[in-house]
Scaffold this active site. Sequence first.
Site, PDB file in Angstrom:
ATOM      1  N   VAL A  82      39.032  91.446 -49.848  1.00 27.86           N
ATOM      2  CA  VAL A  82      37.574  91.375 -49.800  1.00 27.86           C
ATOM      3  C   VAL A  82      37.045  92.072 -48.553  1.00 27.86           C
ATOM      4  CG1 VAL A  82      35.578  89.824 -49.744  1.00 27.86           C
ATOM      5  CG2 VAL A  82      37.535  89.263 -51.188  1.00 27.86           C
ATOM      6  N   CYS A  83      37.696  91.853 -47.402  1.00 23.70           N
ATOM      7  CA  CYS A  83      37.243  92.491 -46.156  1.00 23.70           C
ATOM      8  C   CYS A  83      37.303  94.010 -46.265  1.00 23.70           C
ATOM      9  CB  CYS A  83      38.098  92.029 -44.976  1.00 23.70           C
ATOM     10  SG  CYS A  83      37.953  90.276 -44.606  1.00 23.70           S
ATOM     11  N   THR A  84      38.413  94.514 -46.775  1.00 21.23           N
ATOM     12  CA  THR A  84      38.566  95.957 -46.916  1.00 21.23           C
ATOM     13  C   THR A  84      37.482  96.517 -47.832  1.00 21.23           C
ATOM     14  OG1 THR A  84      40.941  95.808 -46.510  1.00 21.23           O
ATOM     15  CG2 THR A  84      40.145  97.802 -47.616  1.00 21.23           C
TER      16      THR A  84
ATOM     17  N   LEU B 195      34.070  96.548 -45.920  1.00 19.29           N
ATOM     18  CA  LEU B 195      34.010  97.557 -44.863  1.00 19.29           C
ATOM     19  C   LEU B 195      34.003  98.971 -45.440  1.00 19.29           C
ATOM     20  CD1 LEU B 195      36.248  95.813 -42.210  1.00 19.29           C
ATOM     21  CD2 LEU B 195      33.766  95.883 -42.331  1.00 19.29           C
TER      22      LEU B 195
END
Length: 173
Positions: free
Chosen positions: A66-68, A71
């Site tokens: 999810v973070c990737t 970003l």
Amino acid sequence: MVTGQAAGTGPSGTAPTGIEVGAQAPDFTLKDNHGRTVRLSDFRAGPDDDGRNVVLIFYPFAFTGVCTGELRALRDELPTFVNDDTQLLAVSTDSIHTLRIFADQEGLEYPLLSDFWPHGQTSRAYGIFDEDKGCALRGTFVIDRAGVVRWTVVNAISDARDVDEYVKALAAL
């Protein structure tokens, strides 16, 4: 406007929800993925400088799905978030070395700030540190040139944020 939901627990056993709209954004000094010092106060308007609005995002960990995705979405809309009026700053509790590799691998050309040590100090100041998991929740704060929080959202670790909402918040400044 506060949207989203928080997960995990804060120091008092309650779910972290972040600082409120209208509050002065806590200043911080963190190292970026290149080892440079970044201070939130550097973006505030002064007598000889108009300053810049700041989109401050906290994310749990580099190299996670999810973070990737979040970003990358910001990277793909970079001119909206890094320009003469606005600066994007992304914060996690990862080390600067991890953030450097992550930024290089993903082509992220905006500052990734390390809240590694003292561990989570800045995330705690913004009220979004998850004590149980040892990381920040997905908190976003749109901060104006005077250093005042004008918009915020805090999501659970597993819930991605909508980049279009940041765009709307910036347009309202």
